[in-house]
Design a protein around this motif. Structure first.
Motif, PDB file in Angstrom:
ATOM      1  N   VAL A 241       0.719  -1.521   0.250  1.00 23.43           N
ATOM      2  CA  VAL A 241      -0.281   0.344   0.119  1.00 23.43           C
ATOM      3  C   VAL A 241       1.092   1.384  -0.061  1.00 23.43           C
ATOM      4  O   VAL A 241       0.604   1.900  -0.794  1.00 23.43           O
ATOM      5  N   ALA A 242       2.032   1.289   0.673  1.00 23.45           N
ATOM      6  CA  ALA A 242       2.630   2.471   0.803  1.00 23.45           C
ATOM      7  C   ALA A 242       3.535   2.939  -0.842  1.00 23.45           C
ATOM      8  O   ALA A 242       3.571   3.957  -1.247  1.00 23.45           O
ATOM      9  N   LEU A 243       4.262   1.336  -1.294  1.00 27.08           N
ATOM     10  CA  LEU A 243       4.871   1.921  -2.341  1.00 27.08           C
ATOM     11  C   LEU A 243       3.469   2.222  -3.518  1.00 27.08           C
ATOM     12  O   LEU A 243       4.135   3.578  -4.362  1.00 27.08           O
ATOM     13  N   LEU A 244       2.431   2.267  -3.371  1.00 28.78           N
ATOM     14  CA  LEU A 244       1.411   1.639  -4.497  1.00 28.78           C
ATOM     15  C   LEU A 244       1.258   3.556  -4.280  1.00 28.78           C
ATOM     16  O   LEU A 244       0.729   4.003  -5.273  1.00 28.78           O
ATOM     17  N   SER A 245       1.213   3.865  -2.495  1.00 36.35           N
ATOM     18  CA  SER A 245       0.915   5.451  -2.516  1.00 36.35           C
ATOM     19  C   SER A 245       1.483   6.773  -2.463  1.00 36.35           C
ATOM     20  O   SER A 245       0.900   7.729  -2.342  1.00 36.35           O
ATOM     21  N   THR A 246       2.580   6.608  -2.760  1.00 28.76           N
ATOM     22  CA  THR A 246       3.537   7.098  -2.791  1.00 28.76           C
ATOM     23  C   THR A 246       3.621   8.050  -4.230  1.00 28.76           C
ATOM     24  O   THR A 246       3.346   7.186  -5.330  1.00 28.76           O
ATOM     25  N   ASN A 247       3.243   9.268  -4.510  1.00 27.71           N
ATOM     26  CA  ASN A 247       3.553  10.336  -5.727  1.00 27.71           C
ATOM     27  C   ASN A 247       2.440   9.918  -6.381  1.00 27.71           C
ATOM     28  O   ASN A 247       2.574   9.391  -7.661  1.00 27.71           O
ATOM     29  N   PRO A 248       1.175   9.137  -6.666  1.00 30.30           N
ATOM     30  CA  PRO A 248       0.169   8.717  -7.066  1.00 30.30           C
ATOM     31  C   PRO A 248      -0.296   9.405  -7.852  1.00 30.30           C
ATOM     32  O   PRO A 248      -0.093  10.889  -7.692  1.00 30.30           O
ATOM     33  N   GLU A 249      -0.616   9.573  -9.479  1.00 32.76           N
ATOM     34  CA  GLU A 249      -0.819  10.700 -10.493  1.00 32.76           C
ATOM     35  C   GLU A 249      -1.975  10.725 -10.234  1.00 32.76           C
ATOM     36  O   GLU A 249      -3.032   9.724 -10.429  1.00 32.76           O
ATOM     37  N   PRO A 250      -2.508  12.080 -10.424  1.00 33.22           N
ATOM     38  CA  PRO A 250      -4.386  12.184 -10.988  1.00 33.22           C
ATOM     39  C   PRO A 250      -5.162  10.799 -12.360  1.00 33.22           C
ATOM     40  O   PRO A 250      -3.961  10.978 -12.717  1.00 33.22           O
ATOM     41  N   VAL A 251      -5.949  10.702 -11.544  1.00 31.48           N
ATOM     42  CA  VAL A 251      -6.277   9.995 -12.581  1.00 31.48           C
ATOM     43  C   VAL A 251      -7.311  10.394 -13.723  1.00 31.48           C
ATOM     44  O   VAL A 251      -7.999  11.755 -13.309  1.00 31.48           O
ATOM     45  N   ASP A 252      -7.604  10.016 -15.308  1.00 32.30           N
ATOM     46  CA  ASP A 252      -8.445  10.709 -16.108  1.00 32.30           C
ATOM     47  C   ASP A 252      -9.651   9.618 -16.088  1.00 32.30           C
ATOM     48  O   ASP A 252      -9.935   8.378 -16.794  1.00 32.30           O
TER      49      ASP A 252
END
Lengths: 213, 185
Positions: A7-18
Protein backbone atom coordinates in the motif's frame (compact mmCIF):
# COMPACT_ATOMS: atom_id res chain seq x y z
CA UNK A 1 5.77 -8.83 1.56
CA UNK A 2 3.39 -7.15 3.97
CA UNK A 3 0.29 -5.64 2.46
CA UNK A 4 1.06 -2.40 4.31
CA UNK A 5 4.35 -2.15 2.38
CA UNK A 6 2.53 -2.69 -0.89
CA UNK A 7 0.00 0.00 0.00
CA UNK A 8 2.86 2.37 0.84
CA UNK A 9 4.59 1.53 -2.43
CA UNK A 10 1.47 2.22 -4.48
CA UNK A 11 0.47 5.41 -2.72
CA UNK A 12 3.64 7.48 -2.86
CA UNK A 13 3.16 10.16 -5.51
CA UNK A 14 0.06 8.68 -7.19
CA UNK A 15 -0.82 10.24 -10.53
CA UNK A 16 -4.20 11.98 -10.91
CA UNK A 17 -6.53 9.75 -12.89
CA UNK A 18 -8.27 10.63 -16.14
CA UNK A 19 -11.92 9.82 -15.37
CA UNK A 20 -13.03 9.91 -18.99
CA UNK A 21 -10.43 7.39 -20.12
CA UNK A 22 -12.68 4.31 -20.33
CA UNK A 23 -15.32 5.95 -22.50
CA UNK A 24 -12.75 7.77 -24.63
CA UNK A 25 -10.77 4.59 -25.33
CA UNK A 26 -13.98 2.81 -26.36
CA UNK A 27 -14.94 5.74 -28.61
CA UNK A 28 -11.51 5.62 -30.26
CA UNK A 29 -12.04 1.89 -30.84
CA UNK A 30 -15.50 2.49 -32.27
CA UNK A 31 -14.14 5.17 -34.60
CA UNK A 32 -11.19 3.06 -35.70
CA UNK A 33 -13.44 0.02 -36.20
CA UNK A 34 -15.86 2.05 -38.32
CA UNK A 35 -13.08 3.49 -40.50
CA UNK A 36 -11.54 0.03 -40.98
CA UNK A 37 -14.83 -1.63 -41.95
CA UNK A 38 -15.84 1.23 -44.23
CA UNK A 39 -12.39 1.03 -45.84
CA UNK A 40 -12.66 -2.71 -46.40
CA UNK A 41 -16.17 -2.38 -47.85
CA UNK A 42 -15.41 0.59 -50.10
CA UNK A 43 -12.04 -0.61 -51.40
CA UNK A 44 -12.52 -4.38 -51.06
CA UNK A 45 -16.16 -5.02 -51.97
CA UNK A 46 -16.99 -1.72 -53.68
CA UNK A 47 -19.94 0.61 -53.12
CA UNK A 48 -23.13 -0.44 -54.92
CA UNK A 49 -23.32 1.12 -58.41
CA UNK A 50 -26.80 2.64 -58.04
CA UNK A 51 -26.14 4.38 -54.73
CA UNK A 52 -26.81 7.88 -56.09
CA UNK A 53 -30.23 6.93 -57.40
CA UNK A 54 -32.72 8.21 -54.86
CA UNK A 55 -34.66 4.95 -54.50
CA UNK A 56 -31.54 2.98 -53.70
CA UNK A 57 -30.17 5.71 -51.46
CA UNK A 58 -33.18 5.60 -49.15
CA UNK A 59 -32.73 1.82 -48.72
CA UNK A 60 -29.06 2.36 -47.90
CA UNK A 61 -30.00 5.02 -45.34
CA UNK A 62 -32.57 2.66 -43.77
CA UNK A 63 -30.10 -0.22 -43.51
CA UNK A 64 -27.35 2.03 -42.16
CA UNK A 65 -29.73 3.46 -39.52
CA UNK A 66 -30.69 -0.06 -38.41
CA UNK A 67 -27.01 -0.92 -37.96
CA UNK A 68 -26.14 2.40 -36.29
CA UNK A 69 -29.08 1.95 -33.91
CA UNK A 70 -27.76 -1.46 -32.92
CA UNK A 71 -24.17 -0.48 -32.26
CA UNK A 72 -25.05 2.81 -30.55
CA UNK A 73 -27.26 1.04 -28.00
CA UNK A 74 -24.73 -1.77 -27.61
CA UNK A 75 -21.95 0.79 -27.09
CA UNK A 76 -23.76 2.37 -24.13
CA UNK A 77 -23.92 -1.02 -22.40
CA UNK A 78 -20.39 -1.96 -23.41
CA UNK A 79 -19.14 1.20 -21.68
CA UNK A 80 -20.79 -0.06 -18.49
CA UNK A 81 -19.75 -3.71 -18.89
CA UNK A 82 -16.12 -2.66 -19.31
CA UNK A 83 -16.09 -1.55 -15.66
CA UNK A 84 -16.06 -3.82 -12.59
CA UNK A 85 -19.63 -4.60 -11.56
CA UNK A 86 -21.02 -3.09 -14.79
CA UNK A 87 -23.04 -6.26 -15.35
CA UNK A 88 -25.25 -5.21 -12.44
CA UNK A 89 -26.73 -2.47 -14.61
CA UNK A 90 -30.26 -3.39 -15.61
CA UNK A 91 -32.08 -3.05 -18.92
CA UNK A 92 -29.35 -4.33 -21.23
CA UNK A 93 -32.11 -6.26 -23.02
CA UNK A 94 -33.00 -2.91 -24.63
CA UNK A 95 -30.38 -3.74 -27.27
CA UNK A 96 -32.95 -6.17 -28.66
CA UNK A 97 -35.24 -3.26 -29.62
CA UNK A 98 -33.73 -2.58 -33.10
CA UNK A 99 -33.95 -6.32 -33.84
CA UNK A 100 -37.60 -6.47 -32.79
CA UNK A 101 -38.40 -3.40 -34.89
CA UNK A 102 -36.81 -4.83 -38.03
CA UNK A 103 -38.48 -8.23 -37.51
CA UNK A 104 -41.86 -6.54 -37.02
CA UNK A 105 -41.37 -4.46 -40.18
CA UNK A 106 -40.26 -7.59 -42.07
CA UNK A 107 -43.38 -9.50 -41.01
CA UNK A 108 -45.60 -6.57 -42.04
CA UNK A 109 -43.96 -6.29 -45.45
CA UNK A 110 -44.31 -10.06 -46.00
CA UNK A 111 -47.97 -9.78 -45.04
CA UNK A 112 -48.51 -7.04 -47.62
CA UNK A 113 -46.79 -9.01 -50.40
CA UNK A 114 -48.18 -12.02 -52.28
CA UNK A 115 -46.71 -15.25 -50.91
CA UNK A 116 -45.12 -16.05 -54.28
CA UNK A 117 -42.68 -13.16 -53.61
CA UNK A 118 -41.69 -14.35 -50.15
CA UNK A 119 -38.83 -16.53 -51.26
CA UNK A 120 -37.23 -13.73 -53.25
CA UNK A 121 -37.79 -11.22 -50.44
CA UNK A 122 -36.17 -13.39 -47.77
CA UNK A 123 -33.36 -15.06 -49.68
CA UNK A 124 -32.54 -12.18 -52.03
CA UNK A 125 -29.71 -12.40 -54.56
CA UNK A 126 -26.71 -12.15 -52.29
CA UNK A 127 -27.61 -13.95 -49.07
CA UNK A 128 -24.42 -16.01 -49.06
CA UNK A 129 -22.22 -12.98 -49.64
CA UNK A 130 -23.99 -11.18 -46.80
CA UNK A 131 -23.65 -14.19 -44.50
CA UNK A 132 -19.90 -14.31 -45.09
CA UNK A 133 -19.10 -10.60 -45.43
CA UNK A 134 -20.62 -9.19 -42.24
CA UNK A 135 -18.77 -11.57 -39.88
CA UNK A 136 -15.51 -11.23 -41.85
CA UNK A 137 -15.66 -7.43 -41.97
CA UNK A 138 -16.51 -7.52 -38.23
CA UNK A 139 -13.17 -9.11 -37.30
CA UNK A 140 -11.16 -5.87 -37.19
CA UNK A 141 -13.76 -3.78 -35.31
CA UNK A 142 -14.08 -6.72 -32.90
CA UNK A 143 -10.32 -6.77 -32.34
CA UNK A 144 -10.16 -3.03 -31.56
CA UNK A 145 -13.23 -3.26 -29.28
CA UNK A 146 -11.59 -6.09 -27.34
CA UNK A 147 -8.40 -4.03 -27.10
CA UNK A 148 -10.39 -1.11 -25.64
CA UNK A 149 -12.33 -3.27 -23.17
CA UNK A 150 -9.09 -4.88 -22.00
CA UNK A 151 -7.79 -1.40 -21.10
CA UNK A 152 -10.66 -1.24 -18.60
CA UNK A 153 -11.64 -4.07 -16.23
CA UNK A 154 -14.72 -6.15 -17.13
CA UNK A 155 -15.84 -8.62 -14.48
CA UNK A 156 -18.43 -10.51 -16.52
CA UNK A 157 -16.31 -11.62 -19.47
CA UNK A 158 -19.03 -13.52 -21.33
CA UNK A 159 -21.35 -10.54 -21.40
CA UNK A 160 -18.59 -8.00 -22.12
CA UNK A 161 -17.39 -10.22 -24.99
CA UNK A 162 -20.94 -10.55 -26.32
CA UNK A 163 -21.41 -6.78 -26.37
CA UNK A 164 -18.02 -6.24 -28.01
CA UNK A 165 -19.19 -8.70 -30.68
CA UNK A 166 -22.54 -6.93 -30.99
CA UNK A 167 -20.85 -3.55 -31.49
CA UNK A 168 -18.48 -5.07 -34.06
CA UNK A 169 -21.35 -6.79 -35.90
CA UNK A 170 -23.33 -3.53 -35.99
CA UNK A 171 -20.33 -1.56 -37.30
CA UNK A 172 -19.69 -4.23 -39.92
CA UNK A 173 -23.35 -4.28 -41.03
CA UNK A 174 -23.29 -0.47 -41.36
CA UNK A 175 -20.32 -0.69 -43.71
CA UNK A 176 -21.67 -3.67 -45.64
CA UNK A 177 -24.96 -1.81 -46.26
CA UNK A 178 -23.04 0.46 -48.66
CA UNK A 179 -22.28 -2.55 -50.86
CA UNK A 180 -25.36 -4.74 -50.52
CA UNK A 181 -28.05 -4.48 -53.21
CA UNK A 182 -30.70 -6.60 -51.48
CA UNK A 183 -33.15 -4.07 -50.14
CA UNK A 184 -36.14 -6.02 -48.83
CA UNK A 185 -36.93 -5.74 -45.12
CA UNK A 186 -37.17 -9.52 -44.61
CA UNK A 187 -33.72 -9.89 -46.15
CA UNK A 188 -32.26 -7.30 -43.77
CA UNK A 189 -34.02 -8.88 -40.78
CA UNK A 190 -32.79 -12.39 -41.52
CA UNK A 191 -29.29 -11.86 -42.94
CA UNK A 192 -28.22 -8.63 -41.23
CA UNK A 193 -29.97 -9.47 -37.97
CA UNK A 194 -28.79 -13.09 -38.09
CA UNK A 195 -25.14 -12.31 -38.80
CA UNK A 196 -25.04 -9.63 -36.09
CA UNK A 197 -26.44 -12.16 -33.61
CA UNK A 198 -23.74 -14.57 -34.82
CA UNK A 199 -21.05 -11.96 -34.08
CA UNK A 200 -22.57 -11.50 -30.62
CA UNK A 201 -22.45 -15.23 -29.89
CA UNK A 202 -18.86 -15.45 -31.14
CA UNK A 203 -17.93 -12.54 -28.86
CA UNK A 204 -19.59 -14.25 -25.89
CA UNK A 205 -17.68 -17.45 -26.61
CA UNK A 206 -14.31 -15.68 -26.95
CA UNK A 207 -14.80 -13.12 -24.15
CA UNK A 208 -13.52 -15.24 -21.23
CA UNK A 209 -10.30 -16.04 -23.08
CA UNK A 210 -9.65 -12.63 -24.63
CA UNK A 211 -10.69 -10.35 -21.80
CA UNK A 212 -9.08 -11.99 -18.78
CA UNK A 213 -6.99 -9.65 -16.65
CA UNK B 1 -26.03 3.81 2.28
CA UNK B 2 -23.49 2.86 4.94
CA UNK B 3 -20.94 5.13 6.59
CA UNK B 4 -18.19 3.02 5.01
CA UNK B 5 -19.56 3.75 1.57
CA UNK B 6 -19.70 7.49 2.21
CA UNK B 7 -16.23 7.74 3.77
CA UNK B 8 -14.50 5.43 1.30
CA UNK B 9 -16.11 7.06 -1.70
CA UNK B 10 -14.87 10.47 -0.49
CA UNK B 11 -11.36 8.98 -0.19
CA UNK B 12 -11.67 7.45 -3.65
CA UNK B 13 -12.68 10.74 -5.26
CA UNK B 14 -9.74 12.53 -3.62
CA UNK B 15 -7.41 9.72 -4.65
CA UNK B 16 -8.56 9.99 -8.27
CA UNK B 17 -7.47 13.62 -8.12
CA UNK B 18 -4.00 12.46 -7.11
CA UNK B 19 -4.15 13.00 -3.33
CA UNK B 20 -1.51 10.63 -1.92
CA UNK B 21 -2.77 10.60 1.69
CA UNK B 22 -6.32 9.74 0.59
CA UNK B 23 -5.05 7.08 -1.76
CA UNK B 24 -3.06 5.49 1.03
CA UNK B 25 -5.94 5.67 3.51
CA UNK B 26 -8.28 4.17 0.92
CA UNK B 27 -6.02 1.23 0.04
CA UNK B 28 -5.27 0.70 3.71
CA UNK B 29 -8.89 0.53 4.77
CA UNK B 30 -9.96 -1.51 1.78
CA UNK B 31 -7.15 -4.00 2.41
CA UNK B 32 -8.59 -4.65 5.90
CA UNK B 33 -12.04 -5.27 4.43
CA UNK B 34 -10.60 -7.47 1.69
CA UNK B 35 -8.62 -9.52 4.22
CA UNK B 36 -11.72 -10.31 6.27
CA UNK B 37 -13.60 -11.16 3.06
CA UNK B 38 -10.94 -13.46 1.61
CA UNK B 39 -10.14 -15.17 4.91
CA UNK B 40 -13.82 -15.96 5.30
CA UNK B 41 -14.16 -17.23 1.73
CA UNK B 42 -10.97 -19.30 1.76
CA UNK B 43 -11.73 -20.80 5.18
CA UNK B 44 -14.79 -22.39 3.58
CA UNK B 45 -12.54 -24.43 1.30
CA UNK B 46 -9.79 -25.03 3.87
CA UNK B 47 -7.13 -22.61 2.66
CA UNK B 48 -4.86 -20.50 4.79
CA UNK B 49 -4.06 -16.91 5.67
CA UNK B 50 -1.01 -16.63 3.35
CA UNK B 51 -3.14 -17.38 0.30
CA UNK B 52 -5.78 -14.96 1.54
CA UNK B 53 -3.02 -12.35 1.81
CA UNK B 54 -1.91 -13.01 -1.78
CA UNK B 55 -5.48 -12.37 -2.87
CA UNK B 56 -5.69 -9.20 -0.77
CA UNK B 57 -2.59 -7.88 -2.53
CA UNK B 58 -3.80 -8.88 -5.98
CA UNK B 59 -7.06 -7.06 -5.29
CA UNK B 60 -5.22 -4.00 -3.92
CA UNK B 61 -3.07 -3.93 -7.06
CA UNK B 62 -6.16 -4.23 -9.25
CA UNK B 63 -7.91 -1.43 -7.35
CA UNK B 64 -4.83 0.75 -7.81
CA UNK B 65 -4.21 0.04 -11.49
CA UNK B 66 -7.86 -0.07 -12.51
CA UNK B 67 -9.00 2.94 -10.51
CA UNK B 68 -9.69 4.80 -13.77
CA UNK B 69 -12.58 2.37 -14.34
CA UNK B 70 -14.47 3.65 -11.30
CA UNK B 71 -17.41 5.79 -12.37
CA UNK B 72 -17.88 8.56 -9.74
CA UNK B 73 -21.62 8.62 -10.51
CA UNK B 74 -21.89 5.14 -8.98
CA UNK B 75 -21.41 3.89 -5.39
CA UNK B 76 -17.96 2.52 -4.60
CA UNK B 77 -18.94 -0.66 -2.72
CA UNK B 78 -20.24 -2.64 -5.74
CA UNK B 79 -17.13 -1.67 -7.74
CA UNK B 80 -14.78 -2.95 -5.01
CA UNK B 81 -16.89 -6.05 -4.51
CA UNK B 82 -16.86 -6.87 -8.24
CA UNK B 83 -13.05 -6.67 -8.32
CA UNK B 84 -12.68 -8.72 -5.12
CA UNK B 85 -15.04 -11.39 -6.41
CA UNK B 86 -13.42 -11.47 -9.85
CA UNK B 87 -10.00 -12.06 -8.28
CA UNK B 88 -11.44 -14.76 -6.01
CA UNK B 89 -13.05 -16.63 -8.91
CA UNK B 90 -9.81 -16.29 -10.90
CA UNK B 91 -7.88 -17.74 -7.94
CA UNK B 92 -10.29 -20.66 -7.55
CA UNK B 93 -10.09 -21.41 -11.26
CA UNK B 94 -6.32 -21.60 -11.33
CA UNK B 95 -6.15 -23.64 -8.13
CA UNK B 96 -8.77 -25.98 -9.58
CA UNK B 97 -11.22 -25.39 -6.79
CA UNK B 98 -14.84 -25.26 -7.76
CA UNK B 99 -16.46 -21.96 -8.54
CA UNK B 100 -19.45 -23.29 -6.64
CA UNK B 101 -17.43 -22.62 -3.49
CA UNK B 102 -17.90 -18.88 -3.93
CA UNK B 103 -20.89 -17.89 -1.88
CA UNK B 104 -23.54 -15.75 -3.47
CA UNK B 105 -23.55 -12.50 -1.57
CA UNK B 106 -24.63 -8.91 -1.72
CA UNK B 107 -22.01 -6.32 -2.61
CA UNK B 108 -22.12 -5.08 0.99
CA UNK B 109 -20.44 -8.33 2.07
CA UNK B 110 -17.14 -6.73 1.10
CA UNK B 111 -17.62 -4.03 3.74
CA UNK B 112 -18.99 -6.38 6.42
CA UNK B 113 -15.84 -7.05 8.46
CA UNK B 114 -12.49 -5.50 9.18
CA UNK B 115 -9.31 -7.54 9.69
CA UNK B 116 -5.99 -5.81 10.27
CA UNK B 117 -3.96 -8.88 11.26
CA UNK B 118 -1.85 -9.05 8.14
CA UNK B 119 0.24 -12.05 7.20
CA UNK B 120 3.22 -12.08 4.85
CA UNK B 121 2.30 -12.85 1.28
CA UNK B 122 4.25 -15.52 -0.54
CA UNK B 123 6.54 -13.26 -2.59
CA UNK B 124 9.30 -10.78 -1.92
CA UNK B 125 8.93 -7.47 -3.69
CA UNK B 126 12.63 -6.53 -3.43
CA UNK B 127 13.56 -9.73 -5.24
CA UNK B 128 10.97 -9.06 -7.94
CA UNK B 129 12.28 -5.50 -8.30
CA UNK B 130 15.74 -6.83 -9.15
CA UNK B 131 14.32 -8.25 -12.36
CA UNK B 132 13.16 -4.84 -13.58
CA UNK B 133 15.24 -2.78 -16.01
CA UNK B 134 17.61 -0.34 -14.29
CA UNK B 135 15.71 2.91 -14.96
CA UNK B 136 12.41 1.46 -13.78
CA UNK B 137 14.00 0.08 -10.62
CA UNK B 138 15.85 3.30 -9.84
CA UNK B 139 12.74 5.48 -10.40
CA UNK B 140 10.49 3.30 -8.23
CA UNK B 141 13.04 3.05 -5.43
CA UNK B 142 13.66 6.79 -5.44
CA UNK B 143 10.04 8.00 -5.60
CA UNK B 144 7.94 5.19 -4.20
CA UNK B 145 10.24 3.70 -1.57
CA UNK B 146 12.50 6.59 -0.57
CA UNK B 147 9.86 9.29 -1.05
CA UNK B 148 11.98 11.63 -3.20
CA UNK B 149 10.30 14.14 -5.51
CA UNK B 150 10.17 13.46 -9.25
CA UNK B 151 12.88 16.12 -9.82
CA UNK B 152 15.23 14.59 -7.21
CA UNK B 153 14.65 11.12 -8.66
CA UNK B 154 15.46 12.42 -12.13
CA UNK B 155 18.85 13.64 -10.88
CA UNK B 156 19.58 10.42 -9.00
CA UNK B 157 18.66 8.13 -11.88
CA UNK B 158 20.16 10.39 -14.55
CA UNK B 159 17.00 10.60 -16.66
CA UNK B 160 14.46 13.34 -17.43
CA UNK B 161 11.47 14.08 -15.16
CA UNK B 162 8.90 12.78 -17.66
CA UNK B 163 11.22 9.75 -17.99
CA UNK B 164 10.92 9.10 -14.26
CA UNK B 165 7.12 9.20 -14.43
CA UNK B 166 6.99 6.85 -17.40
CA UNK B 167 9.45 4.47 -15.75
CA UNK B 168 7.46 4.40 -12.50
CA UNK B 169 4.25 3.73 -14.35
CA UNK B 170 5.70 0.95 -16.50
CA UNK B 171 7.75 -0.46 -13.63
CA UNK B 172 4.77 -0.78 -11.28
CA UNK B 173 2.75 -2.46 -14.02
CA UNK B 174 5.58 -4.89 -14.68
CA UNK B 175 5.83 -5.51 -10.95
CA UNK B 176 2.10 -6.16 -10.69
CA UNK B 177 2.32 -8.66 -13.54
CA UNK B 178 5.20 -10.43 -11.79
CA UNK B 179 3.33 -10.50 -8.49
CA UNK B 180 0.31 -12.04 -10.17
CA UNK B 181 2.52 -14.61 -11.88
CA UNK B 182 4.39 -15.34 -8.65
CA UNK B 183 1.21 -16.00 -6.69
CA UNK B 184 0.04 -18.33 -9.45
CA UNK B 185 2.93 -20.74 -9.18
Amino acid sequence: MKTDDLVALLSTNPEPVDRGLVVRTLLVALGAGSILSLGITIFGLGVRQDIMISGALSFVVAKVSFAVGIFSLAFIYLAKLARPGGERKPRSYLVAVPFLVIVALAVISLGLAPSSHWNKMIVGDEWLECLVSIPVVAILPFAVSIWAVRKAAPTNLVRAGAFAGLVAGGVSAMAYALHCTDDSLPFVAVWYGGTIVLCTLAGAAMGPRLLRW
Amino acid sequence: MTTHEIELKALMLASLDGDAASHRALLDRLSHRLRAYYKGQLARIGRGAAEAEDLVQEAVLAIHFKRHTYDPAEPLTPWVHAIARYKLIDFLRRTRASRADVSIEEADAIMAHDDNVSAESTYDVRRLMERLPKNMRCSIEAVKLDGLSIAEAAVRCGISEPGVKVNIHRGLKALATQITRETRT
